[in-house]
Design a protein around this motif. Structure first.
Motif: not given
Length: 378
Positions: A303-309, A326-327, A332-337
């Motif tokens: 999955d693509p890098p994902t930012l959550i607000v 987010y967890d 899964a090793g997906v870049p996330t913030e």
């Protein structure tokens, strides 16, 4: 006689002294004339300020490409450039987002038709500064509204638009069919068809088909997240044509969208129980359709890098929805913030105090996140 000789001798000595004095004065005068006068300070002409052509909607000053990460301002004042920097195809004009005219004239193409699904023509609004060269990275915006309301002309995402447009992105707000006239998965099918259409017409609209990002808020955040974590195997790519194109995106931003539609904090809400019938055509919350519609259960390592607000005081979509998503992405090793906004209710509406980070800071961090992954190695 001696007295006369003595007087003559004294006069002669005085003449010699006078000549010596005159010669000394002449020498000193010549020496002063031969000295180099100290240079006089010339006024420093300040570097010329480039004046941009003023358009009705915005004032743009070309500048060199920014870095994707914010940088610390240098302590020393840099020397003015000897030449006007050339804006390359991937360079971004600099402009204060607040300077964009609220009417967005001259940067907006309205109601461009895309897919036709079940007799309904989907449409987009394309925002881009006319000075920007391409092909450009592209952000696809999905409005919120409980899957039943809203339009591409409104919603939180449009407050992020100026921050992205001034960095050289194409910002595309899309339409999708709404409930109760259309039932899920119509919404996600329309979004994916819009993405495939834009890839098929990337050259026409001056887009880079390898650099698509997606942004959504509330119900639009749910749909953005679902679009990001699903591919054609999920069964949402069958409507509207352009099947030869991919509906995947390279970056996603989910703003306070529900991600687990089977969780008690969602299914036990009275308003959601009504939505089950109106949006999903269901009479209970145990259907597999709600599992398929939940981004949380579709996460995979590619999955693509994902930012959550998410706002910490959100009671419409509880914070644990974003926390669990987010967890799951992180596992899964997906870049996330995950950006948690203090004193923010749903929609990042202030609740009990000043927002921290502020709306301006949140929007800047969203734009920086897109920069980090859509401008990688470019």
């Amino acid at each position: 006689m001696k007295t006369i000789k003595k007087i003559k001798k004294i006069k002669k000595i005085k003449k010699i002294k006078m000549r010596l004095m005159l010669m000394l004065l002449l020498i000193l005068s010549l020496a002063a004339c031969n000295q180099v006068a100290p240079p006089t300070a010339s006024p420093v002409t300040p570097p010329a300020v480039a004046t941009a052509t003023s358009e009705p909607a915005a004032t743009v000053i070309p500048a060199a490409t920014r870095t994707s990460e914010p940088t610390t301002a240098p302590t020393a004042t840099p020397a003015p450039p000897t030449e006007t920097p050339t804006v390359e195809p991937t360079a971004r004009p600099t402009l204060d987002p607040a300077a964009l005219d609220k009417s967005t004239r001259n940067i907006k193409q309205k109601n461009l038709p895309t897919c036709v699904v079940d007799g309904v023509t989907l449409r987009i609004d394309l925002y881009r500064l006319p000075e920007v060269k391409g092909p450009t990275p592209t952000i696809i915006y999905i409005h919120g509204g409980a899957w039943m309301n809203g339009s591409k002309k409104g919603g939180y995402g449009l407050s992020v638009m100026p921050q992205l447009v001034v960095r050289g992105y194409s910002f595309i707000a899309i339409t999708y069919r709404l409930a109760p006239e259309a039932k899920f998965p119509a919404m996600i099918e329309d979004i994916k068809c819009n993405i495939r259409f834009l890839r098929a017409h990337a050259a026409e609209y001056n887009l880079d088909p390898t650099r698509f990002g997606i942004l959504g808020n509330s119900a639009g955040g749910h749909l953005a997240a679902l679009a990001a974590v699903t591919d054609e195997r999920a069964g949402f790519d069958g409507a509207g044509g352009y099947a030869e194109q991919s509906s995947r995106v390279q970056v996603a931003v989910d703003m306070y969208g529900p991600t687990d539609l089977t969780a008690p904090e969602i299914t036990e809400k009275p308003e959601f129980k009504r939505m089950i019938q109106q949006v999903f055509g269901l009479t209970d919350s145990t259907s597999d359709l709600l599992w398929r519609a939940s981004p949380l259960f579709q996460v995979t390592p590619d999955d693509p890098p994902t930012l959550i607000v998410h706002g910490e005081q959100d009671t419409t979509v509880p914070l644990q929805q974003s926390q669990r998503f987010y967890d799951q992405l992180k596992a899964a090793g997906v870049p996330t913030e995950l950006i948690l906004v203090k004193n923010a209710a749903h929609g990042l509406v202030p609740e009990g105090g000043e927002l921290s980070p502020s709306i301006d800071e949140v929007n800047r961090r969203i734009a920086d996140f897109f920069d980090r992954y859509l401008r990688l190695n470019r």
